[in-house]
Design a protein around this motif. Structure first.
Motif, mmCIF file in Angstrom:
data_model
loop_
_atom_site.group_PDB
_atom_site.id
_atom_site.type_symbol
_atom_site.label_atom_id
_atom_site.label_comp_id
_atom_site.label_asym_id
_atom_site.label_seq_id
_atom_site.Cartn_x
_atom_site.Cartn_y
_atom_site.Cartn_z
ATOM 1 N N THR A 1 25.234 45.597 48.420
ATOM 2 C CA THR A 1 23.810 45.904 48.581
ATOM 3 C C THR A 1 23.592 47.402 48.784
ATOM 4 O O THR A 1 24.532 48.166 48.980
ATOM 5 C CB THR A 1 23.217 45.150 49.783
ATOM 6 O OG1 THR A 1 23.866 45.589 50.989
ATOM 7 C CG2 THR A 1 23.383 43.646 49.630
ATOM 8 N N PHE A 2 22.327 47.794 48.747
ATOM 9 C CA PHE A 2 21.895 49.171 48.998
ATOM 10 C C PHE A 2 20.887 49.085 50.130
ATOM 11 O O PHE A 2 19.774 48.598 49.955
ATOM 12 C CB PHE A 2 21.285 49.746 47.727
ATOM 13 C CG PHE A 2 20.874 51.195 47.784
ATOM 14 C CD1 PHE A 2 21.328 52.058 48.785
ATOM 15 C CD2 PHE A 2 20.036 51.725 46.810
ATOM 16 C CE1 PHE A 2 20.954 53.397 48.821
ATOM 17 C CE2 PHE A 2 19.662 53.066 46.824
ATOM 18 C CZ PHE A 2 20.110 53.895 47.828
ATOM 19 N N ARG A 3 21.294 49.533 51.318
ATOM 20 C CA ARG A 3 20.503 49.348 52.530
ATOM 21 C C ARG A 3 19.832 50.643 53.000
ATOM 22 O O ARG A 3 20.361 51.733 52.804
ATOM 23 C CB ARG A 3 21.398 48.843 53.664
ATOM 24 C CG ARG A 3 22.103 47.522 53.418
ATOM 25 C CD ARG A 3 21.131 46.377 53.332
ATOM 26 N NE ARG A 3 21.809 45.080 53.409
ATOM 27 C CZ ARG A 3 21.219 43.927 53.145
ATOM 28 N NH1 ARG A 3 19.947 43.902 52.798
ATOM 29 N NH2 ARG A 3 21.895 42.788 53.236
ATOM 30 N N THR A 4 18.700 50.479 53.660
ATOM 31 C CA THR A 4 18.140 51.586 54.424
ATOM 32 C C THR A 4 18.906 51.690 55.734
ATOM 33 O O THR A 4 19.689 50.803 56.092
ATOM 34 C CB THR A 4 16.653 51.370 54.734
ATOM 35 O OG1 THR A 4 16.542 50.305 55.696
ATOM 36 C CG2 THR A 4 15.864 51.018 53.486
ATOM 37 N N VAL A 5 18.660 52.738 56.478
ATOM 38 C CA VAL A 5 19.330 52.915 57.756
ATOM 39 C C VAL A 5 18.950 51.827 58.754
ATOM 40 O O VAL A 5 19.662 51.586 59.728
ATOM 41 C CB VAL A 5 19.032 54.322 58.322
ATOM 42 C CG1 VAL A 5 17.598 54.402 58.843
ATOM 43 C CG2 VAL A 5 20.026 54.726 59.383
ATOM 44 N N ASP A 6 17.843 51.134 58.488
ATOM 45 C CA ASP A 6 17.412 50.041 59.349
ATOM 46 C C ASP A 6 17.799 48.669 58.821
ATOM 47 O O ASP A 6 17.414 47.648 59.375
ATOM 48 C CB ASP A 6 15.899 50.103 59.562
ATOM 49 C CG ASP A 6 15.477 51.347 60.319
ATOM 50 O OD1 ASP A 6 16.126 51.669 61.341
ATOM 51 O OD2 ASP A 6 14.507 52.011 59.893
ATOM 52 N N GLY A 7 18.579 48.646 57.720
ATOM 53 C CA GLY A 7 19.076 47.380 57.204
ATOM 54 C C GLY A 7 18.218 46.734 56.132
ATOM 55 O O GLY A 7 18.581 45.666 55.631
ATOM 56 N N ASP A 8 17.092 47.339 55.772
ATOM 57 C CA ASP A 8 16.281 46.793 54.685
ATOM 58 C C ASP A 8 16.958 47.090 53.347
ATOM 59 O O ASP A 8 17.868 47.903 53.253
ATOM 60 C CB ASP A 8 14.873 47.400 54.716
ATOM 61 C CG ASP A 8 14.121 47.034 55.988
ATOM 62 O OD1 ASP A 8 14.318 45.920 56.500
ATOM 63 O OD2 ASP A 8 13.349 47.888 56.479
ATOM 64 N N THR A 9 16.481 46.433 52.292
ATOM 65 C CA THR A 9 17.069 46.605 50.967
ATOM 66 C C THR A 9 16.313 47.663 50.182
ATOM 67 O O THR A 9 15.072 47.645 50.112
ATOM 68 C CB THR A 9 17.050 45.276 50.193
ATOM 69 O OG1 THR A 9 17.798 44.305 50.924
ATOM 70 C CG2 THR A 9 17.668 45.441 48.816
ATOM 71 N N LEU A 10 17.056 48.587 49.576
ATOM 72 C CA LEU A 10 16.480 49.603 48.698
ATOM 73 C C LEU A 10 16.640 49.171 47.248
ATOM 74 O O LEU A 10 17.622 48.516 46.885
ATOM 75 C CB LEU A 10 17.180 50.945 48.905
ATOM 76 C CG LEU A 10 16.721 51.791 50.092
ATOM 77 C CD1 LEU A 10 17.730 52.899 50.373
ATOM 78 C CD2 LEU A 10 15.351 52.411 49.774
ATOM 79 N N ALA A 11 15.706 49.587 46.409
ATOM 80 C CA ALA A 11 15.792 49.295 44.968
ATOM 81 C C ALA A 11 16.869 50.166 44.333
ATOM 82 O O ALA A 11 16.973 51.347 44.644
ATOM 83 C CB ALA A 11 14.447 49.550 44.300
ATOM 84 N N TRP A 12 17.685 49.573 43.478
ATOM 85 C CA TRP A 12 18.698 50.362 42.768
ATOM 86 C C TRP A 12 18.005 51.347 41.821
ATOM 87 O O TRP A 12 18.525 52.404 41.552
ATOM 88 C CB TRP A 12 19.609 49.446 41.961
ATOM 89 C CG TRP A 12 20.474 48.552 42.806
ATOM 90 C CD1 TRP A 12 20.363 47.192 42.953
ATOM 91 C CD2 TRP A 12 21.573 48.941 43.641
ATOM 92 N NE1 TRP A 12 21.321 46.721 43.807
ATOM 93 C CE2 TRP A 12 22.081 47.769 44.237
ATOM 94 C CE3 TRP A 12 22.183 50.159 43.917
ATOM 95 C CZ2 TRP A 12 23.174 47.778 45.112
ATOM 96 C CZ3 TRP A 12 23.264 50.176 44.796
ATOM 97 C CH2 TRP A 12 23.747 49.006 45.378
#
Length: 236
Positions: free
Chosen positions: A225-236
């Motif tokens: 996955t690609f996460r934000t620093v808070d654990g949310d998902t970022l778009a590839w």
């Protein structure tokens, strides 16, 4: 009751006094990780890390040039001599954007960006994989600027190089999943460092705190996955 064995950690690019890497070394150590290895490329800029190592026997400093096969392999041998295993690997070594635009900046700048951010991550991870077992975590410190979905003409070569790093990390995640190793990318947020600039809203310490929570809490759901620093998902 036997106390749990501390998790060992390796953080590349931990030499800068105002950098995320050094802040993360300190944060992981404060959370009980031991030993914690921070890396540097040049002793001339490594004083903050070397001082941290001198003040704590569970903080180790090691030299590695992530753009060199020989250096990464030598670092792997050093880790095998000094660590029983590697539980957490944070591939943080990086450089800032190139001057100019994609139309004018030297191609050599792009080649170096790819070497540091993409191939450097892969070199170090390969070198340390023999020390990583089931449950180990390998995190590539990326950037929201690497999102192809949101990319524009800014951050010359840095943004596409980080996207390349993301692609390699996702590919790596599929290769190591069968061994129980969790590999993923994470953006540290916009951080007030010599690279991020003074307008950034996060301090290195705050970014490191959130990254540490993300890394220490990582599980199979995070693989690839690609996460934000808070654990949310970022778009590839």
């Amino acid at each position: 009751m036997t106390a749990p064995t501390p998790r060992s950690a390796v953080v590349t690019g931990a030499n800068r006094a105002d950098g995320i890497g050094l802040a993360l070394v300190r944060e992981l150590r404060a959370r009980g990780c031991a030993p914690v290895v921070g890396t540097y490329r040049d002793t001339a800029t490594a004083t903050p890390l070397l001082d941290a190592a001198a003040g704590d026997p569970d903080v180790l400093a090691a030299e590695v040039d992530v753009t060199s096969d020989a250096s990464a392999e030598a670092f792997g041998r050093w880790c095998a001599e000094h660590l029983d295993r590697v539980d957490l690997l944070v591939n943080n070594a990086g450089i800032g954007a190139s001057e100019g635009s994609v139309l004018t900046a030297p191609i050599e700048d792009l080649e170096y960006q790819l070497q540091v951010h993409g191939l450097g991550m892969l070199r170090v991870t390969r070198a340390l994989l023999p020390l990583m077992g089931s449950g180990a975590v390998a995190v590539s410190v990326s950037s929201s600027l690497a999102s192809i979905a949101d990319m524009d003409a800014g951050s010359t070569y840095y943004a596409p190089a980080k996207a390349f790093q993301n692609a390699l990390t996702k590919h790596l995640a599929g290769a190591v999943r069968r061994d129980g190793i969790i590999a993923f990318s994470a953006s540290p947020g916009w951080v007030s460092t010599s690279m991020g600039g003074t307008a950034a809203p996060l301090t290195p310490e705050e970014s490191a705190r959130r990254l540490a929570e993300l890394v220490l809490g990582a599980g199979p759901r995070d693989a690839g996955t690609f996460r934000t620093v808070d654990g949310d998902t970022l778009a590839w």
